[in-house]
Design a protein around this motif. Structure first.
Motif, PDB file in Angstrom:
ATOM      1  N   LYS C 166       0.843  -1.183   0.000  1.00  0.00           N
ATOM      2  CA  LYS C 166       0.000   0.000   0.000  1.00  0.00           C
ATOM      3  C   LYS C 166       0.887   1.245   0.000  1.00  0.00           C
ATOM      4  N   GLN C 167       0.403   2.330  -0.570  1.00  0.00           N
ATOM      5  CA  GLN C 167       1.154   3.577  -0.529  1.00  0.00           C
ATOM      6  C   GLN C 167       1.492   3.963   0.911  1.00  0.00           C
ATOM      7  N   SER C 168       0.576   3.682   1.837  1.00  0.00           N
ATOM      8  CA  SER C 168       0.848   4.083   3.222  1.00  0.00           C
ATOM      9  C   SER C 168       1.990   3.265   3.804  1.00  0.00           C
ATOM     10  N   LYS C 170       4.615   2.000   1.458  1.00  0.00           N
ATOM     11  CA  LYS C 170       5.734   2.430   0.614  1.00  0.00           C
ATOM     12  C   LYS C 170       6.304   3.774   1.065  1.00  0.00           C
ATOM     13  N   GLN C 171       5.399   4.677   1.442  1.00  0.00           N
ATOM     14  CA  GLN C 171       5.852   6.023   1.776  1.00  0.00           C
ATOM     15  C   GLN C 171       6.517   6.090   3.151  1.00  0.00           C
ATOM     16  N   ARG C 172       6.947   4.955   3.644  1.00  0.00           N
ATOM     17  CA  ARG C 172       7.683   4.924   4.901  1.00  0.00           C
ATOM     18  C   ARG C 172       9.146   4.537   4.694  1.00  0.00           C
ATOM     19  N   PHE C 173       9.581   4.442   3.440  1.00  0.00           N
ATOM     20  CA  PHE C 173      10.934   3.972   3.134  1.00  0.00           C
ATOM     21  C   PHE C 173      11.627   4.870   2.124  1.00  0.00           C
TER      22      PHE C 173
END
Lengths: 274, 274, 274, 274, 274, 274
Positions: C166-168, C170-173
């Protein structure tokens, strides 16, 4: 049986009479069903007062009320009971349905269509003239006293072919149909519940009424009385009316920015009209 | 109630005020909802500051915060509690929701739509005027104190027909809508969080802003403030700006080589203008 | 912290420096991410050296490395830990992620997209500025030390709509992208790993390079460096070159007889040119 | 290591040399793979002799052989081992893969693609240069001795998009391809296995060969050598040849009456030709 | 081995010879398969006498017979055995397949295609020349004695692409095909089983024969010999013939009122013809 | 065997003769089936009296009756029995089917098609001439006494391709077909059951009869006799006739407002006609 003042499984019971404004024959019909020991199905949209009606009837009939919110993973054991390991022994623990049968209470299965099929079938013997509950795991059968009553809720707007009650279940209930209350009734309800003045309540109810006419034209379901009370509550705590409507009556029910905008304009216009 | 300084289930609580820059009426609306004991839904895209806002409000209201990241396999028992075997006895262990209710905390169910249906339904009685939590396995009901507050997050960009909240759930919340902060606010946030100078922060925010306009034209979702802070952090540790943008703001959000290339060119151009 | 010489959960650690030939900025970027305590995503095709790179970085940073091969049935409990019955007591046993957090290790979740959703969500609090791991079953929260680092791998060639992060998440790396190494680098790697001479290695790498250009024209994925090393190993043990290529580089990656034939012809031609 | 004469988990080991007629380079290739410690994939249709080849190689290399027939419900625990309750204690019991690793045996995962994904992934660390088996439940890692060898079988005719090995798994094996043996070899095999004379064997093999040319023209898969041996066995026990062919080589592989009839006619004609 | 007179797991054994009228070579073929230790597949429609044939063969060969009715939820453990908790110990309890192997019995897996895939795969090592049964949970292997014989049934009319035996399973059996017996044989069977006179039996068999010609023209499957015996039984207990045919031979096999009517007319006409 | 006066597993037994009005040959056919020890299938729509007929026959034959409402999650163990932990021992507890077999009772599996496949298959050996019940978990077989009788119900209106009995199950039963009783019979039933006068009963039956003709033209299934009795019960407790019809006979069976309206008009017209 006198007033029941204890807390019960799955629900709260108080000595205070719940506030309910009758709209049609629903009280007489429910009492006739109770007298004739018939199971009852409450049909109607989200947040139109089905639960409150039942709390009122339970108070009026002086019977305990046991409420179970049904869901996809609710099993027969959750309803009927199960063996639990206590120390070195296995002990049987009654579920809410068994408790309700034993106490002669009203058992309310909210949104029963959400439950698994086995949960729905387990109520069959309670809904014909035999009126008993089989506890298969215990090899026991318990007979329901005359005051026991089974009530289910059912929202016709949700049902799909995949998720609907079977006719062999539906044909075990008499059905009372609910809808949003008339404007003056709803205004009175909002006034009392949120503790605001009639004028504010009337305006919010007017906006809600207009929004409900848009159902099926972009809105999945009409705004509930509950959300109108929420808006009124925000107003009472200092939020301006249009902001309260956006926060409590528009944004929760739709994600579509265009529909949100046009609902806001409708609300603004109606508020301006006064 | 004074400041709460302990660590809590599912979240971390500190005495330090979390940094939050308000954008609109969100603080007033949240306080009105808290005063009126209304459940709140935070709507908005990934990484736009919903969690931070809630940490800030919990600090401001001096209430403990219990956060639960929801997922497909989260069960009612995970939320409410379960019996565990300890030595020879079975002992009940409260789940995070029960803990939050007992302590009068804010319970935050992050991405609640990911949870199983039973998990979602279990919050229903907490979100109407009854405000209680049924512990069906224990045959108990606990009443929520006035300070207990239920908050859920919801990302409208993700929902599909198969995975959406039911109207009967949505209509139990007032909704606050969030979006990425305005450029000057976001610059200040990036500057503070990554510990770099305003100039670098402003350039990265400018690139992020441009990229967000490309959403739905190849990009599934806009780049989050978190990723801008990541890029700034790489810069702070000696990585050159364009490399940092590629590593932290472009490659994580898209696998498409063509889109990656054109985003890099946009970034290079904007940095050159800089 | 000195060199770590013990065996660890889910991986093997040795005092010997792993052999790794850097291709671009990946070492600097990884060190910046480590310094800034950012989670890292390694993107790239099967067998291009992601795991080896990470072993090298772990050695270089002198941090323990805990590797977990993710799969469809990996549960949160597998990662975080669980209660086990030991004799008459239930004892908590840390999972590899918990172990990594406690030791400040690098935790590598290989092919994380294969894991169940709950497993992926459990890493969220470790990947934002809170950096903690909730042990929900124990009602505990553990804070990650500065040296703890979360790394995931991700193969863009595999992802489908049904199975993607999920984008939520992916957007943590921050993301480092890998590809097969340049020919001279790969020759050196094959020479060292299989223990053959440079000439044989170069020929095999040349064949592999040609085959990789056929990706998406019949071949699902390019032949990995690992398979080139396998072919070299067969040659070292007396198998003739073309036979080794067929056995190690062609038959494992395609079942299509026509494609197998044409690949053999390409290989034969290139070897003849040799 | 001398000849192993014990019974082993999942397979039978005898001192007698299994009968195997080599067709191509398969013995040299397998020995090179064994010497280079490479994992091996045996590709080929049902009943063409893959299992027998492996029994032969195990005998030739003097290594124990552990065979596991994979299926949809085979779990990692089935392969690796699990804790079992024995009296009042939980005791760890090694699975066949762990046993094979500990003894330095050949572990044969038959039709590995049938296994669940977690089962397939668990072999990854055994198939790269690390060559270890993580016992996650025990928090242990065991290193494979040089004689340990992993072999899988794979039938290209069965694979579908939904059920195929991932490239990241395939690219961990060298592949040996098998097909039905040439007619004279197969005649010798049938003669030996069923204990009949060469003439009968040759006729049955001729019929089988003709039938195999009909694959994909109505027949899902060619008739296996095993079924030819079955037919020969029936002949040996007094059944007439055409009846034996119908019973053992035609009716088991197709339910289509028309195809059955035309296969019988083909068989009758070939037998008449003599 | 003498006659076996005990009751066995999953089946009943008696000293009385079961009544069976052979139609073709099935007895000779079965005896040859038994002599050659080949597994057997019985193919044919519902209720045509497959089970009775096997009871007869078991009696004739003087081997115990263990029958297992397969279904979707039949697990390997159900077949092979499992550990059960007895008091404070876990005790291994053999399943029917293990019992059959140990006693050298005929094991009959009825409608094996209904079983889960793991159940089907577990019989593979019993059906090749190794003839052993792995008890993976016990880490044991048991070798089948020469008298052990595996028999499965298979109804070609039912199979779909989703639910069929794999070729790698089918090619492990010789196949005997069954169909409804010829009219005079079936009349004799009905006469004996229901205890009525030949005239009534002949008429019922004539009606059944006519009905079977309608298969695939509205009727899913032909009426079984069992239902003809049921009709005869009703006649014997005083029900008139046409009523008996409707109740036992028409209404059980079709819900279509039009087809029911036309079948009744056919029956009435044939009965009138005498 | 005399009259059975105890309460039994899954059903209630009384000394009073249940009220049943025979419509056709059903009593004679059931008695012939009982005499010939044949299993019986009761076919027919919801609420037409199948259960009542069976209660009557059980009383008439003086056999205990054990009723099981089948559902999707009913397992073999629920029917046959299971081991339960009692204190330190595991104790076998018979399920309702086992109880029925042991007592020579009539076992009624209501809506058997809803049960899981394994539950349906477990009755096979009870429905052929072997008449035994395998208790696989106990390794026991129990033979059914002559008075044991298996009865299933089946509603042809519900069956779909996905959810239907297999022919190999259907062909094990004789079938009795039921429909709503003729008007004068139904009037008498309603009069007795609801305790109202014949005139009211006749009018309600007339309306029900008219409504049933609309099946398949908007109505999924005809209104059951049970709902007619419900309407009569409401009338007896003071509700006016048209209101009672709407509540008990119209709203429970359809959600379509247009159909509801037209049914109300039909009812009003028929009541006006008198």
């Amino acid at each position: 049986m006198g007033a029941v003042v204890e807390w019960k499984i799955g629900d709260v019971w108080t000595q205070k009479e719940p506030f309910y404004l009758p709209v049609g024959e629903e009280i007489q019909l429910f009492e006739a069903a109770a007298a004739g020991r018939l199971p009852v199905m409450l049909k109607g949209p989200t947040g139109c007062g089905k639960t409150r009606f039942l709390e009122y009837m339970a108070y009026r009939l002086r019977r305990p009320l046991v409420t179970v919110a049904c869901h996809e993973d609710l099993t027969t054991a959750d309803l009927v009971g199960r063996y639990l390991l206590k120390g070195e022994e296995t002990v049987w623990v009654d579920g809410p349905l068994t408790t309700a049968v034993k106490r002669g209470a009203i058992c309310y299965l909210d949104e029963v269509v959400e439950a698994r099929k086995d949960t729905i079938v387990v109520i069959h013997p309670l809904t014909d003239d035999r009126r008993f509950l089989p506890l298969e795991k215990k090899g026991e059968v318990i007979k329901a006293p005359d005051t026991f009553m089974l009530v289910i809720s059912y929202n016709p707007g949700y049902q799909t072919i995949l998720k609907d009650l079977k006719q062999s279940t539906k044909q075990r209930f008499v059905a009372l149909e609910f809808d949003f209350p008339p404007a003056d009734y709803e205004t009175e309800i909002v006034r009392r519940e949120a503790g605001i003045n009639s004028d504010v309540a009337a305006k919010l109810v007017k906006v809600a009424g207009k929004m409900r006419t848009l159902k099926n034209r972009g809105l999945e379901e009409g705004v509930s009385t509950r959300l109108v009370i929420y808006a009124a509550t925000l107003v009472k705590h200092g939020i301006e009316m249009l902001e309260a409507i956006k926060t409590a009556m528009i944004k929760p029910i739709t994600d579509d920015q265009v529909i949100q905008k046009s609902l806001e304009e409708i609300a603004a216009t109606l508020l301006a009209e006064g």
